[in-house]
Design a protein around this motif. Structure first.
Motif: not given
Length: 92
Positions: A61-63, A48, A52, A69, A65-66, A41, A45-46
């Motif tokens: 949001w991607a940041t 993503g 992005s 995780t 999530a990164l 994950l 996410s990285s």
């Protein structure tokens, strides 16, 4: 007593408590799956964050999530290292 030191047992217990409070039966299984696959994950996410701009998700949001995780992966790695250290000390 050794179950209290197991990261999976701790995470499972936390999510079981949340599931009991909110009456969501699948939360425990989902938490264990997330804990077991947090390294994948983090990789996703990285990627993503990197792409992005091309995706339909906001970079914020991607940041997030990164970051989430990454913190969970760091906690897992620290707990695993502590378990390995404890095992090596017990073996000697």
């Amino acid at each position: 007593m050794s179950q209290l030191k197991s990261p999976a047992a701790i995470v499972s217990g936390l999510f079981a408590t949340v599931a009991a409070v909110f009456n969501v039966p699948f939360v425990d299984g989902l938490a264990l799956w997330l804990w077991g696959n947090v390294n994948q994950l983090f990789l996703i996410s990285s990627i993503g964050v990197t792409v992005s701009e091309k995706l339909a998700i906001p970079e914020k949001w991607a940041t997030q999530a990164l970051l989430l995780t990454g913190v969970i992966l760091l906690a897992k790695l620290v707990l695993d290292a502590g378990d390995d250290l404890e095992d090596s000390l017990n073996d000697s």
